[in-house]
Design a protein around this motif. Sequence first.
Motif, PDB file in Angstrom:
ATOM      1  N   ARG A   1      30.715  14.386  -2.307  1.00 23.48           N
ATOM      2  CA  ARG A   1      31.900  15.658  -1.559  1.00 23.48           C
ATOM      3  C   ARG A   1      30.903  16.643  -2.045  1.00 23.48           C
ATOM      4  NH1 ARG A   1      38.602  14.721  -1.652  1.00 23.48           N
ATOM      5  NH2 ARG A   1      37.803  16.775   0.045  1.00 23.48           N
ATOM      6  N   GLY A   2      31.546  16.570  -3.124  1.00 21.40           N
ATOM      7  CA  GLY A   2      31.711  18.608  -3.608  1.00 21.40           C
ATOM      8  C   GLY A   2      29.395  19.254  -3.458  1.00 21.40           C
ATOM      9  N   GLN A   3      28.759  18.194  -3.172  1.00 18.42           N
ATOM     10  CA  GLN A   3      27.415  18.593  -2.786  1.00 18.42           C
ATOM     11  C   GLN A   3      27.255  18.002  -1.622  1.00 18.42           C
ATOM     12  OE1 GLN A   3      27.301  15.718  -5.008  1.00 18.42           O
ATOM     13  NE2 GLN A   3      28.431  17.896  -7.048  1.00 18.42           N
ATOM     14  N   GLY A   4      28.541  18.028  -0.883  1.00 14.11           N
ATOM     15  CA  GLY A   4      28.195  17.927   0.351  1.00 14.11           C
ATOM     16  C   GLY A   4      27.898  16.278   1.038  1.00 14.11           C
ATOM     17  N   GLY A   5      27.951  15.660   0.654  1.00 14.24           N
ATOM     18  CA  GLY A   5      27.200  14.217   0.521  1.00 14.24           C
ATOM     19  C   GLY A   5      26.150  14.259   0.287  1.00 14.24           C
ATOM     20  N   ARG A   6      25.298  15.107  -0.066  1.00 17.17           N
ATOM     21  CA  ARG A   6      23.622  14.837  -0.385  1.00 17.17           C
ATOM     22  C   ARG A   6      23.538  14.151  -1.242  1.00 17.17           C
ATOM     23  NH1 ARG A   6      24.366  20.150   1.068  1.00 17.17           N
ATOM     24  NH2 ARG A   6      23.761  21.457   2.713  1.00 17.17           N
ATOM     25  N   LEU A   7      22.549  13.302  -1.086  1.00 18.37           N
ATOM     26  CA  LEU A   7      22.053  12.168  -1.858  1.00 18.37           C
ATOM     27  C   LEU A   7      20.636  12.563  -2.277  1.00 18.37           C
ATOM     28  CD1 LEU A   7      23.185   8.747  -0.188  1.00 18.37           C
ATOM     29  CD2 LEU A   7      24.044   9.109  -2.535  1.00 18.37           C
TER      30      LEU A   7
ATOM     31  N   GLY B   1       0.728  -1.659   0.334  1.00 16.37           N
ATOM     32  CA  GLY B   1       0.352   0.074   0.010  1.00 16.37           C
ATOM     33  C   GLY B   1       0.812   1.385   0.066  1.00 16.37           C
ATOM     34  N   SER B   2       1.842   1.073   0.562  1.00 17.68           N
ATOM     35  CA  SER B   2       2.748   2.939   0.442  1.00 17.68           C
ATOM     36  C   SER B   2       3.867   2.058   1.115  1.00 17.68           C
ATOM     37  CB  SER B   2       2.617   3.913   1.707  1.00 17.68           C
ATOM     38  OG  SER B   2       2.862   2.422   3.299  1.00 17.68           O
ATOM     39  N   ASN B   3       4.853   3.152   0.442  1.00 17.14           N
ATOM     40  CA  ASN B   3       6.699   2.797   0.230  1.00 17.14           C
ATOM     41  C   ASN B   3       7.023   4.188   1.335  1.00 17.14           C
ATOM     42  OD1 ASN B   3       9.005   1.560  -0.612  1.00 17.14           O
ATOM     43  ND2 ASN B   3       9.268   3.309  -1.165  1.00 17.14           N
ATOM     44  N   VAL B   4       8.357   4.006   1.810  1.00 18.75           N
ATOM     45  CA  VAL B   4       9.252   4.917   2.812  1.00 18.75           C
ATOM     46  C   VAL B   4      10.510   4.788   1.966  1.00 18.75           C
ATOM     47  CG1 VAL B   4      10.264   5.428   4.535  1.00 18.75           C
ATOM     48  CG2 VAL B   4       8.799   4.631   5.114  1.00 18.75           C
ATOM     49  N   ARG B   5      10.423   6.957   1.815  1.00 16.53           N
ATOM     50  CA  ARG B   5      11.492   7.275   0.859  1.00 16.53           C
ATOM     51  C   ARG B   5      12.401   8.162   1.696  1.00 16.53           C
ATOM     52  NH1 ARG B   5      10.856  11.498  -4.402  1.00 16.53           N
ATOM     53  NH2 ARG B   5      10.284  12.089  -2.908  1.00 16.53           N
ATOM     54  N   VAL B   6      14.054   8.436   1.304  1.00 14.98           N
ATOM     55  CA  VAL B   6      14.445   9.118   2.378  1.00 14.98           C
ATOM     56  C   VAL B   6      15.019   9.958   1.270  1.00 14.98           C
ATOM     57  CG1 VAL B   6      14.005   7.194   4.214  1.00 14.98           C
ATOM     58  CG2 VAL B   6      15.884   6.798   2.487  1.00 14.98           C
ATOM     59  N   LEU B   7      15.934  10.962   2.437  1.00 12.36           N
ATOM     60  CA  LEU B   7      16.386  12.037   1.803  1.00 12.36           C
ATOM     61  C   LEU B   7      18.218  11.764   2.940  1.00 12.36           C
ATOM     62  CD1 LEU B   7      17.048  13.579  -0.768  1.00 12.36           C
ATOM     63  CD2 LEU B   7      16.003  15.740   1.624  1.00 12.36           C
ATOM     64  N   LEU B   8      19.011  11.494   2.513  1.00  9.81           N
ATOM     65  CA  LEU B   8      20.048  10.964   3.036  1.00  9.81           C
ATOM     66  C   LEU B   8      21.650  11.841   2.352  1.00  9.81           C
ATOM     67  CD1 LEU B   8      20.521   7.093   3.050  1.00  9.81           C
ATOM     68  CD2 LEU B   8      19.319   9.511   4.938  1.00  9.81           C
ATOM     69  N   SER B   9      22.281  12.300   2.924  1.00  7.95           N
ATOM     70  CA  SER B   9      23.427  12.748   3.018  1.00  7.95           C
ATOM     71  C   SER B   9      24.856  11.799   3.709  1.00  7.95           C
ATOM     72  CB  SER B   9      24.082  13.939   4.147  1.00  7.95           C
ATOM     73  OG  SER B   9      23.261  14.644   3.483  1.00  7.95           O
ATOM     74  N   GLU B  10      26.151  11.589   2.702  1.00  4.16           N
ATOM     75  CA  GLU B  10      26.665  10.077   3.171  1.00  4.16           C
ATOM     76  C   GLU B  10      27.925  11.105   2.952  1.00  4.16           C
ATOM     77  OE1 GLU B  10      27.529   7.857  -0.046  1.00  4.16           O
ATOM     78  OE2 GLU B  10      28.543   9.642  -1.093  1.00  4.16           O
ATOM     79  N   ILE B  11      28.834  10.494   4.259  1.00  5.75           N
ATOM     80  CA  ILE B  11      30.326  10.983   4.552  1.00  5.75           C
ATOM     81  C   ILE B  11      31.037   9.462   4.177  1.00  5.75           C
ATOM     82  CG2 ILE B  11      32.247  11.560   6.090  1.00  5.75           C
ATOM     83  CD1 ILE B  11      30.633  12.936   6.857  1.00  5.75           C
ATOM     84  N   ILE B  12      31.495   8.509   3.521  1.00  3.80           N
ATOM     85  CA  ILE B  12      32.532   7.720   3.312  1.00  3.80           C
ATOM     86  C   ILE B  12      34.158   7.622   3.284  1.00  3.80           C
ATOM     87  CG2 ILE B  12      32.919   5.628   1.795  1.00  3.80           C
ATOM     88  CD1 ILE B  12      30.775   5.156   1.583  1.00  3.80           C
ATOM     89  N   MET B  13      34.451   7.294   4.460  1.00  9.42           N
ATOM     90  CA  MET B  13      36.353   8.409   4.355  1.00  9.42           C
ATOM     91  C   MET B  13      36.950   6.865   4.606  1.00  9.42           C
ATOM     92  SD  MET B  13      36.002  10.367   7.846  1.00  9.42           S
ATOM     93  CE  MET B  13      35.000   9.104   8.810  1.00  9.42           C
TER      94      MET B  13
END
Length: 422
Positions: free
Chosen positions: A208-214, A157-169
Amino acid sequence: MFKLIATWSLAMVTATGLAAQGLFSPAIQVNDDVITNYELMQRATMAGVLRAPGNPEDVAREQLIEDRLKLQAARRAGTVPNEEELLEGMAEFASRANLSREEFIAALANAGVEETTFRDFVEAGLAWRNLVQQRFGPRARVSEEEVDRALNQGSGGSNVRVLLSEIIMPAPPPQAAQVQARAADISRITSEAEFSRAARRFSATATRGQGGRLPWRDLSELPPVLRPLVLGLAPGEVTEPINIPNAIALFQLRAIEESDYTPPTYSAIEYAAYYMPGGRTEATLATANQIKARVDVCDDLYGVAKGQPEEVLERGALPPSELPTDIAFELSKLDPGEVSTALTRSGGNTLVFLMLCGRSVAIEAQGTPPEQSAEADGDETPVDPVAERRQAITIGLQNRRVQSLADNFLAQLRADARIIEK
């Protein structure tokens, strides 16, 4: 069916002979504790008897180092099991082979494994389990809202969407402790701007150029290990540091929403990994960019790897739950034909040129509705399927969250430890 295989026999070796061979000498020092050659041999024998995957000597070394770290932490926290708990734990382990504790000890002895080796193995496991529950149990509580999200995400019936930022060091062994400490500091950030600054400064990914924003991403597209962690966040919060080979990952939740669209589930993810010596050096990354410009599909990489050893190119197709964690992270961000160069292997000395080949959509099997099943069974007190599923999801979310926290804590203990090979 449990089968004991006497891989090595130690019954004919006397204590004098062992000492003469140096088997009681220190082999590894873990902080202030010592692991002897004899302990390594005994644990390797037990690993062979129990058919533990991998080379028995390597398994023994890794297990004993981790056991020392676990027991040291447990002693500081006061969670070492008492004698009664230890005996119960040994009996529980033996029961997995349909044996009593005494029968299991006797079977091990026939294969050359002493009772003390078995006791030490169980003690470390129990001490760690007690510590993990004490330290992380309260932090792993699952709210009704999180269960609702998980139910909706798995329903039609429904789905979850997420807005994440990432850092992989990158965290090669010489810098692992320093990067782990930095990751712990970043995990306490609650500001999107501050997290973005850290991403621009420390992250090794293309974002990284977008501040980690996905961009917005369906929760089902994320690696299974990441989903419960994300569901447990409020906007602005950051996951605990996630240890992946030669790197540490963190994710910040910026927003979450539900929609009526339910994306397909996937039975397999097909990918190709081309391993390039040189790690993240400027020259290797430049070569990777040149390869990226001339390949469009995974098959093109066969031409790139032509004439090189077979192991430089890996082609795989695995269910999402079986993908290596770091590979799964990167593939979740790619469309077929796209490439990531964020990962490394061999202590940071090998760059992974990773390409997504495609995703196979799963065909859902049609099961019997719960109502029909209850009627067919003639159960006078039918189980509430909704309540049963909520309970299962709650336990699953808690267990995965605790396991993730425990794995990261152990990795931190190891990064901070003084481990010396004699």
